[in-house]
Design an enzyme around this catalytic site. Structure first.
Site, PDB file in Angstrom:
ATOM      1  N   CYS A  52       0.866  -1.169   0.000  1.00 41.17           N
ATOM      2  CA  CYS A  52       0.000   0.000   0.000  1.00 41.17           C
ATOM      3  C   CYS A  52       0.909   1.226   0.000  1.00 41.17           C
ATOM      4  CB  CYS A  52      -0.850  -0.040   1.264  1.00 41.17           C
ATOM      5  SG  CYS A  52      -1.906   1.392   1.497  1.00 41.17           S
ATOM      6  N   CYS A  57      -0.792   3.162  -6.720  1.00 37.44           N
ATOM      7  CA  CYS A  57      -1.713   2.688  -5.686  1.00 37.44           C
ATOM      8  C   CYS A  57      -2.030   1.256  -6.070  1.00 37.44           C
ATOM      9  CB  CYS A  57      -2.989   3.529  -5.684  1.00 37.44           C
ATOM     10  SG  CYS A  57      -4.334   2.801  -4.707  1.00 37.44           S
TER      11      CYS A  57
HETATM   12  N1  DGL Z   1      -4.018   0.475  -2.021  1.00 35.76           N
HETATM   13  C1  DGL Z   1      -3.578   1.631  -1.377  1.00 35.76           C
HETATM   14  C2  DGL Z   1      -2.341   2.265  -1.995  1.00 35.76           C
HETATM   15  O1  DGL Z   1      -1.549   1.583  -2.609  1.00 35.76           O
HETATM   16  C3  DGL Z   1      -4.522   2.604  -0.742  1.00 35.76           C
HETATM   17  C4  DGL Z   1      -5.920   2.788  -1.228  1.00 35.76           C
HETATM   18  C5  DGL Z   1      -6.751   3.538  -0.203  1.00 35.76           C
HETATM   19  O2  DGL Z   1      -7.106   2.923   0.813  1.00 35.76           O
HETATM   20  O3  DGL Z   1      -7.029   4.729  -0.405  1.00 35.76           O
HETATM   21  O4  DGL Z   1      -2.099   3.438  -1.861  1.00 35.76           O
END
Ligand code: DGL
Length: 263
Positions: free
Chosen positions: A72, A184
């Site tokens: 993440c 993301c």
């Molecule tokens: N999947 C996450 C990232 O790589 C975050 C998405 C979220 O919860 O806003 O930033």
């Protein structure tokens, strides 16, 4: 208890990193932890995210993981340093793959578009990364929070998604660009969709392989030839539809964990 690696995300984005990790490190045992009760992280403050990450560490500590992968970008920019100072557990972060996109020798004069959450887009960590690797100011940043919501709802195509993405991308002339960086992990589910809507010369780059390579450098590998186990925990019960989707996407038998397993 078997040695394991925890792969974390706010929701289902990090599953793309889990799949890559299973492919690159097949003998390892993985626990995926998705904090879907609190998704999205990208619109939260750093303090809020750090508090949530403290809770994650508390939940996973009984499993005594040999490493925690922040699959993440948002959790990494907001909390990786905070967590490293506070806990001994080795933490592997994930940062937008701007560098590989920029150094690709093809079309050196063209630009790179980074798609990320709002928290990542406005982070100090991202500005530091950009000032280190983007000497000619060739990176543009576009926050795309709606895509996290679409992914959580398993909407990978259709008119609503198409309209939203077209609207966000309409001001860009992709003749000036060579790559789009998926900064993301939720956005990685949209590789096929982006290939469909972007001109064919645009390369799509994500940070999964780089992150798992970094993980493999940091762990003592599990020995043997046998494939490891995969357990998945979500902080909020997922729909049967999402469970089926994940069972089809993950090429190994999944052991589903519930809140009792976290006590
Ligand atoms: N999947 C996450 C990232 O790589 C975050 C998405 C979220 O919860 O806003 O930033």
């Amino acid at each position: 208890m078997k040695e394991c690696i925890v792969v974390f995300d706010s929701g289902m984005g990090g599953i793309t990193a889990l799949i890559k990790a299973m492919e690159m490190l097949p003998q390892e045992n993985f626990i995926f932890y998705g904090d879907n009760k609190n998704v999205p992280y990208g619109t939260k403050s750093y303090e809020e995210i750090q508090k949530l990450m403290d809770r994650v560490i508390e939940d996973i500590t009984p499993f005594n993981p040999k490493s925690l992968v922040l699959a993440c970008n948002t959790a990494t920019v907001s909390s990786a340093e905070y967590l490293r100072k506070k806990y001994k557990l080795p933490i592997i972060g994930m940062e937008p793959a701007i560098k590989p996109a920029l150094i690709d020798p093809k079309d050196q004069d063209k630009r790179v578009l980074l798609l990320a959450t709002e928290a990542t887009s406005h982070s100090k960590k991202l500005s530091q990364l950009i000032s280190n690797v983007d000497k000619e100011s060739r990176v543009d940043i576009l926050p795309m929070p709606s895509l996290v919501h679409f992914a959580e709802n398993l909407q990978f195509d259709g008119p609503e998604l198409m309209e939203d993405i077209h609207c966000l991308l309409s001001s860009y002339d992709f003749n000036d660009y060579k790559a789009v960086v998926l900064g993301c992990t939720h956005f990685i589910w949209y590789i096929d969709f982006f290939h469909k809507i972007l001109p064919p010369h645009i390369q799509l780059v994500d940070g999964n392989v780089g992150t798992i390579r970094q993980l493999s450098r940091r762990i003592v590998p599990t020995s043997g030839q046998e494939k490891g186990s995969v357990s998945i925990y979500f902080t909020k019960t997922i729909t049967p539809e999402k469970k089926k989707f994940l069972e089809e996407a993950i090429p190994r038998k999944i052991q589903w964990l519930d809140s009792n397993s976290m006590k």
